[in-house]
Design a protein around this motif. Structure first.
Motif, mmCIF file in Angstrom:
data_model
loop_
_atom_site.group_PDB
_atom_site.id
_atom_site.type_symbol
_atom_site.label_atom_id
_atom_site.label_comp_id
_atom_site.label_asym_id
_atom_site.label_seq_id
_atom_site.Cartn_x
_atom_site.Cartn_y
_atom_site.Cartn_z
ATOM 1 N N ASP A 117 -57.904 17.048 -7.955
ATOM 2 C CA ASP A 117 -58.552 17.967 -8.888
ATOM 3 C C ASP A 117 -58.044 17.843 -10.325
ATOM 4 O O ASP A 117 -58.599 18.455 -11.228
ATOM 5 N N GLU A 118 -56.986 17.034 -10.516
ATOM 6 C CA GLU A 118 -56.542 16.761 -11.886
ATOM 7 C C GLU A 118 -57.417 15.686 -12.541
ATOM 8 O O GLU A 118 -57.272 15.390 -13.722
ATOM 9 N N ARG A 148 -47.552 13.365 -3.751
ATOM 10 C CA ARG A 148 -48.440 13.650 -4.890
ATOM 11 C C ARG A 148 -48.427 12.482 -5.876
ATOM 12 O O ARG A 148 -49.464 12.074 -6.407
ATOM 13 N N GLN A 165 -54.288 20.068 1.169
ATOM 14 C CA GLN A 165 -54.145 20.818 -0.083
ATOM 15 C C GLN A 165 -53.360 20.027 -1.120
ATOM 16 O O GLN A 165 -53.677 20.067 -2.316
ATOM 17 N N LEU A 166 -52.351 19.294 -0.654
ATOM 18 C CA LEU A 166 -51.541 18.466 -1.558
ATOM 19 C C LEU A 166 -52.402 17.380 -2.209
ATOM 20 O O LEU A 166 -52.345 17.157 -3.423
ATOM 21 N N ARG A 198 -55.648 17.505 -2.443
ATOM 22 C CA ARG A 198 -56.663 18.219 -3.233
ATOM 23 C C ARG A 198 -56.139 18.543 -4.636
ATOM 24 O O ARG A 198 -56.845 18.366 -5.634
ATOM 25 N N GLN A 199 -54.880 19.002 -4.704
ATOM 26 C CA GLN A 199 -54.279 19.318 -6.005
ATOM 27 C C GLN A 199 -54.248 18.080 -6.903
ATOM 28 O O GLN A 199 -54.553 18.150 -8.098
#
Length: 310
Positions: free
Chosen positions: A107-108, A56, A100-101, A103-104
């Motif tokens: 999306d910030e 991340r 998903q990682l 994507r998170q």
């Protein structure tokens, strides 16, 4: 957060900036064997399970540098590669988690895209090699289909078939991507990238012209080049692609690798790579996406952001 425009639409309107290398950024964090799943040293993709905060952090470093698009940490996450680490049976779920990682992280930020990375299978179906050339084609297709399915389910905005060295494998990965879209009921753009040596040929001798002609009518949305060389060596191929119909992605290494103490070192700095890619974008309007491969860092991406905005 406002709904972002679809990836393909955004690429038509403006030049999109991809991220840089993942592997070298992981190495900077000094991973030890115990950081990897089951202590399997070098299983970089597996860090999404054991050190998700690292991945991340790398995604966000590129987003902060100005990347519009980040690639999932799934370069080696097709079923064959995951089999080597004991995760082959979890291919769909594994790729879904990686997407998903990303994507998170994306999306910030405003209007950012997640690109599902699909690297080579580890086989060369076009070759006569007794080991690498004997894998049944339907098995290769299925290995990619499972990966593509997971990436789509995890929220990838596009699929990137990258660092491809065998054009038959590219065809199989494209077919697999279409099959995964059919299965998931979700359509995303496909980017097909090939890797060329300094003479403009894929590993098995296919020219950029032959590679493009082979896959351009298979329902792909973009064609591109990544890895193997720096921008200088890509120039003749980029020039030819610049005259074709499909929009193009160009992601060179930070120059040709130099062997220093058994390690590949890339010496092209942010300013030089940005100047070269800026030149490509000015000369060839169908280059809609640029980014970096081996040896490129958030600093390289920040400099590319500056020249795109300029």
């Amino acid at each position: 957060m406002a709904v972002k425009e679809p990836f393909a639409e955004a690429a038509r309107k403006r030049v999109l900036l991809f991220d840089g290398a993942m592997g070298t950024e992981i190495q900077k964090l000094g991973p030890k064997p115990e950081d990897f799943p089951d202590g399997k040293d070098g299983f970089n993709d597996g860090l999404i399970l054991t050190r998700p905060e690292w991945i991340r952090q790398i995604h966000k470093s590129y987003l902060r540098a100005g990347a519009d698009c980040i690639e999932t940490n799934t370069f080696g996450s097709n079923k064959f590669k995951l089999d080597e680490y004991g995760y082959g049976d979890e291919t769909v779920e594994f790729n879904k988690k990686a997407a998903q990682l990303a994507r998170q992280a994306a999306d910030e930020f405003e209007n950012r895209y997640v690109i599902g990375s699909m690297g080579p299978s580890g086989f060369l179906p076009s070759s006569n090699d007794p080991d690498l050339g004997q894998k049944p084609l339907d098995e290769i297709r299925e290995a990619f289909a499972l990966q593509a399915e997971g990436l789509i389910l995890g929220g990838a905005d596009a699929l990137l078939i990258e660092t491809s060295q065998d054009i038959l494998e590219v065809k199989l990965a494209i077919e697999a991507s279409h099959a995964a879209m059919l299965k998931t009921g979700k359509k995303v753009p496909i980017i097909a990238n090939v890797t060329l040596d300094q003479y403009g040929k894929m590993l098995l001798g296919t020219s950029v012209q032959a590679a493009y002609t082979t896959v351009s009518d298979m329902g792909i949305d973009f064609f591109g080049l990544n890895c193997s060389t720096g921008p200088a060596e890509m120039t003749p191929s980029v020039r030819w692609l610049g005259e074709q119909e499909l929009p193009v992605l160009v992601m060179p290494n930070a120059g040709m690798p130099h062997n220093e103490g058994g390690k590949a070192v890339y010496k092209m700095g942010p300013g030089e790579i940005a100047e070269r890619l800026s030149d490509f974008v000015k000369k060839y309007p169908n280059i809609r996406m640029i980014g970096g491969c081996c040896g490129t860092t958030p600093e390289h991406i920040a400099e590319l952001r500056r020249v795109i905005d300029g």
